[in-house]
Write an enzyme that holds these catalytic residues in place. Structure first.
Site, mmCIF file in Angstrom:
data_model
loop_
_atom_site.group_PDB
_atom_site.id
_atom_site.type_symbol
_atom_site.label_atom_id
_atom_site.label_comp_id
_atom_site.label_asym_id
_atom_site.label_seq_id
_atom_site.Cartn_x
_atom_site.Cartn_y
_atom_site.Cartn_z
ATOM 1 N N LYS A 18 44.077 60.013 37.340
ATOM 2 C CA LYS A 18 42.611 59.865 37.300
ATOM 3 C C LYS A 18 42.108 59.291 38.623
ATOM 4 C CE LYS A 18 40.838 56.048 35.274
ATOM 5 N NZ LYS A 18 39.936 55.240 36.090
ATOM 6 N N ASN A 19 42.795 58.247 39.127
ATOM 7 C CA ASN A 19 42.277 57.525 40.290
ATOM 8 C C ASN A 19 42.564 58.229 41.606
ATOM 9 O OD1 ASN A 19 41.283 55.745 38.510
ATOM 10 N ND2 ASN A 19 42.729 54.094 38.945
ATOM 11 N N CYS A 113 31.222 45.559 35.329
ATOM 12 C CA CYS A 113 31.799 46.068 34.074
ATOM 13 C C CYS A 113 32.548 44.901 33.447
ATOM 14 C CB CYS A 113 32.710 47.263 34.334
ATOM 15 S SG CYS A 113 34.203 46.812 35.174
ATOM 16 N N ARG A 118 32.383 43.557 40.493
ATOM 17 C CA ARG A 118 32.742 44.795 41.211
ATOM 18 C C ARG A 118 31.663 45.253 42.185
ATOM 19 N NH1 ARG A 118 35.936 48.657 37.367
ATOM 20 N NH2 ARG A 118 36.791 49.346 39.334
ATOM 21 N N ASP A 303 46.238 47.314 37.367
ATOM 22 C CA ASP A 303 46.019 48.260 36.264
ATOM 23 C C ASP A 303 47.175 48.275 35.271
ATOM 24 O OD1 ASP A 303 44.239 50.840 38.138
ATOM 25 O OD2 ASP A 303 43.661 48.868 37.398
ATOM 26 N N ARG A 395 38.846 57.396 28.644
ATOM 27 C CA ARG A 395 38.463 57.545 30.057
ATOM 28 C C ARG A 395 39.694 57.697 30.936
ATOM 29 N NH1 ARG A 395 34.376 53.157 31.995
ATOM 30 N NH2 ARG A 395 34.768 54.438 33.800
HETATM 31 C C1 EPZ Z 1 40.044 51.075 41.986
HETATM 32 O O1 EPZ Z 1 38.824 50.425 41.687
HETATM 33 C C2 EPZ Z 1 40.529 51.690 40.678
HETATM 34 N N1 EPZ Z 1 39.545 52.674 40.221
HETATM 35 C C3 EPZ Z 1 40.732 50.597 39.627
HETATM 36 O O2 EPZ Z 1 41.260 51.217 38.470
HETATM 37 C C4 EPZ Z 1 41.753 49.592 40.161
HETATM 38 O O3 EPZ Z 1 41.897 48.546 39.222
HETATM 39 C C5 EPZ Z 1 41.263 49.026 41.505
HETATM 40 O O4 EPZ Z 1 41.036 50.121 42.433
HETATM 41 C C6 EPZ Z 1 42.278 48.076 42.135
HETATM 42 O O5 EPZ Z 1 43.501 48.729 42.309
HETATM 43 C C7 EPZ Z 1 39.541 53.910 40.776
HETATM 44 O O6 EPZ Z 1 40.327 54.212 41.654
HETATM 45 C C8 EPZ Z 1 38.526 54.876 40.244
HETATM 46 P P1 EPZ Z 1 38.607 47.758 44.647
HETATM 47 P P2 EPZ Z 1 37.883 49.879 42.889
HETATM 48 O O7 EPZ Z 1 37.447 48.202 45.452
HETATM 49 O O8 EPZ Z 1 37.986 50.802 44.048
HETATM 50 C C9 EPZ Z 1 36.327 43.627 45.216
HETATM 51 C C10 EPZ Z 1 41.372 51.728 36.209
HETATM 52 O O9 EPZ Z 1 41.702 51.007 35.254
HETATM 53 N N2 EPZ Z 1 35.369 44.390 46.036
HETATM 54 O O10 EPZ Z 1 39.983 47.905 45.226
HETATM 55 O O11 EPZ Z 1 36.550 49.591 42.325
HETATM 56 C C11 EPZ Z 1 36.276 44.034 43.757
HETATM 57 O O12 EPZ Z 1 35.273 43.302 43.079
HETATM 58 C C12 EPZ Z 1 40.461 51.186 37.279
HETATM 59 O O13 EPZ Z 1 41.771 52.903 36.392
HETATM 60 C C13 EPZ Z 1 34.327 43.699 46.672
HETATM 61 O O14 EPZ Z 1 34.203 42.481 46.552
HETATM 62 O O15 EPZ Z 1 38.621 48.507 43.240
HETATM 63 C C14 EPZ Z 1 37.660 43.672 43.272
HETATM 64 O O16 EPZ Z 1 37.678 42.292 42.952
HETATM 65 C C15 EPZ Z 1 39.954 49.808 36.924
HETATM 66 N N3 EPZ Z 1 33.441 44.397 47.424
HETATM 67 C C16 EPZ Z 1 38.542 43.911 44.488
HETATM 68 O O17 EPZ Z 1 37.650 43.961 45.620
HETATM 69 C C17 EPZ Z 1 33.536 45.757 47.604
HETATM 70 O O18 EPZ Z 1 32.711 46.343 48.319
HETATM 71 C C18 EPZ Z 1 39.301 45.223 44.444
HETATM 72 O O19 EPZ Z 1 38.350 46.244 44.177
HETATM 73 C C19 EPZ Z 1 34.606 46.437 46.953
HETATM 74 C C20 EPZ Z 1 35.512 45.739 46.189
#
Ligand code: EPZ
Length: 416
Positions: A18-19, A113, A118, A303, A395
């Site tokens: 998915k990701n 969420c 996020r 995850d 999902r």
């Molecule tokens: C991706 O989410 C995945 N989703 C998530 O999987 C996964 O948990 C996550 O990466 C971490 O590996 C998809 O790929 C669609 P991040 P993403 O940006 O990109 C903070 C699942 O269960 N952050 O790496 O949203 C954020 O709040 C989902 O399949 C900022 O502060 O994750 C988090 O604490 C859940 N500012 C951390 O960084 C930003 O601009 C990591 O988030 C962006 C992120």
């Protein structure tokens, strides 16, 4: 509804990731030529992304076995509307491609969420460094750039998977060189980069913490198959470990799961790994408790945290679980305690004292991986566990009842 039973046994085929599928679908917006994407998982989030692209006027044809053909000619709208974005935060991944291709993009600000606020501030800051003008009004991100984005030296203050993907995609059409420092190294980033290269992009370093992109004038179409879903595979493996079972997962890439396989061995699993399969055998033994600290790839993936917490709930010993990525991703612990688990949560740490068996109770899923963890808890609980809000699980897990039933689980969907 899950009726607790014995060890899981059998084989399960893993679907596309998915990701990886989500950013790759967004990447098809970068060219006017048709892009064929195979091994797509049949999941609600994929359907939402296809809906989002269709509502922008992109031609999307879904063939048999979810093979998707996309042809993003001139779009009729550059907007990702609130009603779609609120159901899937990953819609933010169209921001980079649409802005880079069309010079303007309007994406509803993704809300938080269950697992955390996020924010997307790092995405926006990096796009501004590439020359984008960004303003947020009435809950929408409005981004424009005159003519083309400019290559820039981007440094992410914290590792962000989505941020890395948005900038990587935008940089492929930017003028000049973009360097992304402190980039995410997840296998899904490498999969996206491989697809972009097949479209003619010039990318070095995907999978390391520094990615260099030479922008090109235009990208062309390609055929590409999405990588296997490492988190789905890990989920079935840890379910087998929790139940003391013996399971083979097929069509998987074991090299994307090193940290998870290491923890499964620590839990007492015997693993036999080939090019595309992983066989796990607990020899009928109860799992041993393991300590988990989540962190960006190649460390232990956030995850997989909830699923291992479910295994720890019935493991021999005490497991310490520390969640360092999201601020609220231990919520499933409270639901498991309603099933007789012994978990105490302090801030971002959970101390899990294994008990021999859980007891069925009605529980509620809060996010995708927490719901998978509650299904695992149901497998090792006496009685019938009803997991509510199961739409979360749809999902990210294709045909979970069929795949679990194929391993001997007693699991069924209660209509209504
Ligand atoms: C991706 O989410 C995945 N989703 C998530 O999987 C996964 O948990 C996550 O990466 C971490 O590996 C998809 O790929 C669609 P991040 P993403 O940006 O990109 C903070 C699942 O269960 N952050 O790496 O949203 C954020 O709040 C989902 O399949 C900022 O502060 O994750 C988090 O604490 C859940 N500012 C951390 O960084 C930003 O601009 C990591 O988030 C962006 C992120």
């Amino acid at each position: 509804m899950i009726t607790g039973g014995g060890p899981l046994e059998g084989a399960v085929r893993i679907s596309g990731a998915k990701n990886s599928a989500l950013p790759i679908l967004a990447a098809t917006l970068l060219t006017e030529e048709s892009v064929n994407v195979g091994n797509m998982p049949h999941l609600n989030d994929i359907t939402t992304m296809i809906e989002l692209m269709a509502c922008m006027g992109v031609e999307v044809v879904v063939g048999e076995k979810m093979r998707v053909e996309v042809r993003a000619g001139e779009v009729t709208a550059h907007t990702a509307p609130y009603e779609l974005v609120k159901t899937m935060r990953a819609s933010i991944l169209v921001l980079g491609p649409v802005l880079a291709r069309y010079g303007t993009a309007r994406v509803s600000f993704p809300g938080g969420c269950a697992i955390g606020s996020r924010p997307v501030d790092l995405h926006l800051k990096a796009l501004e460094a590439m020359g984008a003008e960004i303003e947020v009004e009435e809950g929408y991100i409005n981004a424009t750039c005159d003519k083309r984005l400019k290559g820039a030296h981007v440094y992410f203050d914290m590792v962000t998977v989505g941020g890395t993907e948005n900038i990587l995609m935008a940089a492929t059409l930017a003028e000049g060189t973009t360097v992304i420092e402190n980039a995410a190294r997840e296998p899904e980033i490498v999969d996206l980069a491989n697809c972009l290269k097949a479209m003619g992009a010039n990318i070095e370093g995907a999978g390391t913490d520094t990615i260099v992109v030479e922008g090109v004038e235009a990208l062309h179409g390609c055929d590409y198959n999405v990588m296997p879903d490492r988190i789905e595979a890990g989920t079935y493996l840890v379910a087998a470990a929790a139940t003391g079972g013996k399971v083979v997962v097929k069509d998987v890439d074991p090299s994307s799961l090193d940290a998870v396989l290491h923890k499964l061995r620590e839990a007492g699993a015997e693993l036999v790994v080939s090019e595309t399969t992983i066989e796990l055998d607990m020899k009928g033994r109860r799992p041993k408790a393991v300590d988990i600290i989540t962190a960006p790839y190649p460390a232990f993936p956030t995850d997989m945290q909830a699923q291992f917490s479910a295994m720890n709930a019935v493991a021999d010993g005490v497991g310490h679980v520390t969640e360092t990525i999201f601020e609220n991703r231990l919520v499933q612990a409270h639901e498991m305690n309603r099933m007789g688990a012994s978990i105490s949560v302090e801030g971002n740490r959970a101390v899990i004292k294994g008990v021999p068996r859980l007891k069925a109770a009605p529980v509620m899923a809060s996010d995708l991986r927490a719901s998978a963890a509650l299904v695992i808890a149901g497998l090792v609980a006496d009685g019938d566990t009803l997991v509510e809000r199961i739409y979360h699980i749809d999902r990210g897990y294709e045909c979970i009842e069929e795949k679990m039933a194929g391993l001997g689980a007693n699991i069924r969907r209660i209509p209504g």
